[in-house]
Design an enzyme around this catalytic site. Structure first.
Site, PDB file in Angstrom:
ATOM      1  N   ASN A 126       7.907   0.419 -11.697  1.00 32.93           N
ATOM      2  CA  ASN A 126       7.651  -0.990 -11.412  1.00 32.93           C
ATOM      3  C   ASN A 126       7.909  -1.887 -12.609  1.00 32.93           C
ATOM      4  O   ASN A 126       8.096  -3.096 -12.449  1.00 32.93           O
ATOM      5  CB  ASN A 126       6.208  -1.165 -10.925  1.00 32.93           C
ATOM      6  CG  ASN A 126       6.092  -1.064  -9.421  1.00 32.93           C
ATOM      7  OD1 ASN A 126       6.393  -1.996  -8.690  1.00 32.93           O
ATOM      8  ND2 ASN A 126       5.662   0.092  -8.953  1.00 32.93           N
ATOM      9  N   ASN A 161       3.008   5.512  -2.001  1.00 36.04           N
ATOM     10  CA  ASN A 161       3.169   4.201  -1.380  1.00 36.04           C
ATOM     11  C   ASN A 161       3.308   4.307   0.136  1.00 36.04           C
ATOM     12  O   ASN A 161       3.280   5.398   0.718  1.00 36.04           O
ATOM     13  CB  ASN A 161       4.370   3.464  -1.991  1.00 36.04           C
ATOM     14  CG  ASN A 161       5.674   4.224  -1.801  1.00 36.04           C
ATOM     15  OD1 ASN A 161       5.851   4.978  -0.836  1.00 36.04           O
ATOM     16  ND2 ASN A 161       6.601   4.040  -2.725  1.00 36.04           N
ATOM     17  N   ILE A 162       3.498   3.157   0.773  1.00 33.97           N
ATOM     18  CA  ILE A 162       3.496   3.093   2.237  1.00 33.97           C
ATOM     19  C   ILE A 162       4.640   3.887   2.854  1.00 33.97           C
ATOM     20  O   ILE A 162       4.503   4.419   3.961  1.00 33.97           O
ATOM     21  CB  ILE A 162       3.540   1.635   2.729  1.00 33.97           C
ATOM     22  CG1 ILE A 162       4.826   0.947   2.252  1.00 33.97           C
ATOM     23  CG2 ILE A 162       2.315   0.864   2.251  1.00 33.97           C
ATOM     24  CD1 ILE A 162       5.040  -0.430   2.859  1.00 33.97           C
ATOM     25  N   CYS A 222      -3.252  -1.537  -7.262  1.00 32.65           N
ATOM     26  CA  CYS A 222      -2.062  -0.715  -7.049  1.00 32.65           C
ATOM     27  C   CYS A 222      -0.876  -1.575  -7.477  1.00 32.65           C
ATOM     28  O   CYS A 222      -0.849  -2.045  -8.616  1.00 32.65           O
ATOM     29  CB  CYS A 222      -1.970  -0.231  -5.607  1.00 32.65           C
ATOM     30  SG  CYS A 222      -2.204  -1.492  -4.349  1.00 32.65           S
ATOM     31  N   GLY A 225      -1.892  -4.887  -4.490  1.00 34.46           N
ATOM     32  CA  GLY A 225      -3.336  -4.998  -4.361  1.00 34.46           C
ATOM     33  C   GLY A 225      -3.850  -5.231  -2.961  1.00 34.46           C
ATOM     34  O   GLY A 225      -4.974  -5.713  -2.800  1.00 34.46           O
ATOM     35  N   ASP A 227      -3.044  -2.712  -0.196  1.00 32.75           N
ATOM     36  CA  ASP A 227      -3.012  -1.481   0.590  1.00 32.75           C
ATOM     37  C   ASP A 227      -3.928  -0.414  -0.022  1.00 32.75           C
ATOM     38  O   ASP A 227      -5.067  -0.244   0.411  1.00 32.75           O
ATOM     39  CB  ASP A 227      -1.580  -0.944   0.697  1.00 32.75           C
ATOM     40  CG  ASP A 227      -0.701  -1.813   1.588  1.00 32.75           C
ATOM     41  OD1 ASP A 227      -1.185  -2.224   2.647  1.00 32.75           O
ATOM     42  OD2 ASP A 227       0.460  -2.057   1.218  1.00 32.75           O
ATOM     43  N   ARG A 228      -3.439   0.292  -1.023  1.00 30.56           N
ATOM     44  CA  ARG A 228      -4.243   1.330  -1.666  1.00 30.56           C
ATOM     45  C   ARG A 228      -5.479   0.752  -2.339  1.00 30.56           C
ATOM     46  O   ARG A 228      -6.537   1.393  -2.379  1.00 30.56           O
ATOM     47  CB  ARG A 228      -3.374   2.081  -2.682  1.00 30.56           C
ATOM     48  CG  ARG A 228      -2.312   2.949  -2.052  1.00 30.56           C
ATOM     49  CD  ARG A 228      -1.233   3.375  -3.028  1.00 30.56           C
ATOM     50  NE  ARG A 228      -0.318   2.281  -3.341  1.00 30.56           N
ATOM     51  CZ  ARG A 228       0.815   2.422  -4.023  1.00 30.56           C
ATOM     52  NH1 ARG A 228       1.165   3.628  -4.460  1.00 30.56           N
ATOM     53  NH2 ARG A 228       1.591   1.394  -4.273  1.00 30.56           N
ATOM     54  N   LYS A 264      -1.998  -6.507   4.906  1.00 31.84           N
ATOM     55  CA  LYS A 264      -0.914  -6.945   5.781  1.00 31.84           C
ATOM     56  C   LYS A 264      -0.972  -6.217   7.123  1.00 31.84           C
ATOM     57  O   LYS A 264      -0.133  -5.359   7.437  1.00 31.84           O
ATOM     58  CB  LYS A 264       0.425  -6.730   5.077  1.00 31.84           C
ATOM     59  CG  LYS A 264       0.521  -7.470   3.757  1.00 31.84           C
ATOM     60  CD  LYS A 264       1.803  -7.144   3.004  1.00 31.84           C
ATOM     61  CE  LYS A 264       2.995  -7.811   3.640  1.00 31.84           C
ATOM     62  NZ  LYS A 264       4.228  -7.639   2.839  1.00 31.84           N
ATOM     63  N   ARG A 268       1.832  -3.708   8.822  1.00 29.39           N
ATOM     64  CA  ARG A 268       1.496  -2.283   8.775  1.00 29.39           C
ATOM     65  C   ARG A 268       1.408  -1.648  10.156  1.00 29.39           C
ATOM     66  O   ARG A 268       1.720  -0.465  10.323  1.00 29.39           O
ATOM     67  CB  ARG A 268       0.186  -2.078   8.013  1.00 29.39           C
ATOM     68  CG  ARG A 268       0.249  -2.500   6.554  1.00 29.39           C
ATOM     69  CD  ARG A 268       1.267  -1.703   5.767  1.00 29.39           C
ATOM     70  NE  ARG A 268       1.348  -2.162   4.385  1.00 29.39           N
ATOM     71  CZ  ARG A 268       2.316  -2.922   3.901  1.00 29.39           C
ATOM     72  NH1 ARG A 268       3.327  -3.286   4.690  1.00 29.39           N
ATOM     73  NH2 ARG A 268       2.319  -3.324   2.644  1.00 29.39           N
TER      74      ARG A 268
END
Length: 514
Positions: A126, A161-162, A222, A225, A227-228, A264, A268
């Site tokens: 990242n 990640n997703i 994450c 900020g 999701d995880r 989201k 998702r």
């Protein structure tokens, strides 16, 4: 209104010094952070002019804000997105460093932990895209970050990640659609699904342990900020605060950490895709399954049952409620007026009565269990992770659970109600027998003939009456000597309660009811 009431509950429970440490910061028209609610809490010592600089240094402007405060230790859980340090940490922000230092001062511990939910390699990658990490030297912890030079412990929790999670879920669905007769567990392991559940639970337990055992404040993030971060923060709060293990408290937790702080949902669950990139991922399902893993390990600690969690997921994927529409309060409340135009899922989950509510309640819930415990830390060993068969196999013709969850919960709770009535009646009988015993003792001491002793009826202040509690039947006058020491409570049908259930109620329910 619910968000403001929850912050008030958290800070009112905290010590005065801790509650004064925080101030409410308004977010008018969502101008400071468009994915945050209309207000949030920040350290009082941080100047309003510096908040914009901190937001600029964080991805999506999601600066660290208060999620939860320990009532006695003052240590907190804060959430944010990643810092924009860039490659080689060429970019830095004094305002952000001072802000992290202010968060450290919320507790008595010298060290502050930054829980980075991502794999370390993802954090490094990242940096090339303008993101980064607080770790000054990747691979070495603790690392110096704050302006005053005190150490900040950066820990990576290796939660993928997703896109990786979506791939694992696809493998799981393919496996469950036609479960093999042999080698099922080996193939389940290859999907990686339970491994990801294990990592998320481990991260939540680690944050909770830092707060409870070491009195450290923890900042969780994450990449963006939402999701995880939401998964880890919510699980840590669930482990630390018994309120969130009630039906209403769990609803508050989701409304605060998931809907208000911008998970989201639309992207998702695939119902409101707003970009060409595929962003579907079972992030919320993972969180609910982690809660089920905890419920399975601590059956006495939760007011709600697994049927409550199943109904929650059904409502989430059905899109028949406005609770999970869109991806932020700005979209949900201001732009589309969802609360005014749709029904909340909590109407059909929390605010129920009679058998409909009993069906979603946990018959083994014990409020005294939560009073005597600290953080509720689950086992995260591999052997402790189980597949949620009641959810995934409920429509399978051969593997579906043989018992009806709704009927089972109602039956057990009705048995508990009958047992409570029996307990109260037994105590009334013993109280009624006490005046007669006292009179016989007085006769023996004074030598007064038994025929002369007059036993008056007990006063209303000594013995509860049916008028005081409509649910209590009129007791019969029974001498206490005829009541056995160990009573097997029976229902109207004549079947006795399980011993474990009877013992649990005998120990804890009587004092709560009378």
């Amino acid at each position: 209104e619910r968000l403001g009431g929850e912050y008030e509950r958290i800070l009112t429970a905290a010590q005065k010094s801790a509650s004064n440490f925080w101030r409410r910061e308004e977010n008018p028209d969502y101008q400071m952070v468009d994915s945050y609610p209309k207000f949030f809490y920040v350290p009082s010592k941080v100047k309003a002019a510096d908040l914009n600089s901190v937001a600029e240094f964080r991805t999506k402007r999601r600066l660290p804000v208060l999620s939860w405060c320990h009532p006695t230790k003052g240590s907190v859980i804060a959430r944010s997105s990643q810092p924009r340090t860039g490659v080689g940490h060429w970019n830095s922000s004094t305002a952000d460093q001072n802000y992290i230092e202010a968060l450290r001062d919320s507790s008595l511990a010298e060290q502050l932990t930054i829980a980075d939910a991502r794999p370390k390699k993802n954090a490094i990658a990242n940096m090339a895209r303008g993101g980064g990490t607080e770790a000054g030297m990747i691979g070495k912890t603790p690392t110096m970050y704050t302006a005053e030079g005190r150490y900040t412990n950066v820990k990576f929790f290796e939660i993928d990640n997703i896109h990786v999670v979506r791939g694992s879920y696809e493998k799981l669905k393919n496996l469950l659609s036609s479960p093999p007769a042999t080698e099922f567990h080996e193939k389940l392991e290859k999907t990686g699904w339970l491994s990801y559940i294990q990592r998320i639970l481990f991260a939540g337990a680690s944050v909770a342990e830092k707060i409870e055992a070491e009195s450290q404040s923890v900042v969780v993030h994450c990449s963006d900020g939402w999701d995880r971060t939401a998964q880890v923060v919510s699980l840590a709060m669930l482990m630390l605060d018994p309120y969130y293990r009630t039906m209403q408290g769990f609803a508050t937790l989701i409304e605060k950490e998931w809907t208000a702080f911008g998970h989201k949902f639309s992207e998702r669950n695939g119902t409101g895709r707003q970009s060409s990139e595929k962003e579907e991922s079972p992030i919320f399902l993972q969180f609910v399954e982690c809660v089920w893993q905890m419920l399975r390990q601590f059956s006495n600690a939760f007011e709600f049952s697994e049927l409550f969690l199943i109904r929650l997921l059904d409502g989430f994927y059905s899109n028949q409620y406005g609770t999970f529409l869109f991806s932020s309060d700005k979209e949900r409340v201001d732009m589309h007026k969802v609360p005014e135009r749709t029904k909340s899922i909590w109407t059909d989950l929390v605010f129920l009565a009679g058998d409909e509510r009993k069906a979603l309640m946990n018959p083994f819930f014990n409020r005294n269990f939560n009073k005597s415990k600290g953080a509720l830390l689950p086992s995260v060993a591999t052997r402790a992770m189980k597949l949620w068969r009641s959810y995934y196999f409920r429509h399978h013709p051969m593997l579906a659970p043989r018992h009806d969850l709704k009927a089972k919960n109602i039956e057990l709770l009705n048995l508990l109600d009958n047992l409570r009535v029996t307990e109260i009646s037994l105590k009334q009988n013993m109280l009624l027998a006490q005046p007669q015993k006292s009179s016989e003792s007085a006769k023996r001491l004074t030598g007064v003939p038994h025929s002369v002793v007059v036993t008056s009826a007990p006063s209303s202040t000594e013995v509860p009456t049916p008028e005081d509690n409509d649910s209590v039947a009129q007791p019969q006058r029974t001498n206490a000597a005829t009541v056995p020491e160990s009573v097997s409570a029976r229902t109207g049908g004549g079947s006795s309660l399980p011993l474990s259930l009877s013992v649990a109620v005998n120990k804890n329910s009587l004092n709560d009811l009378i």
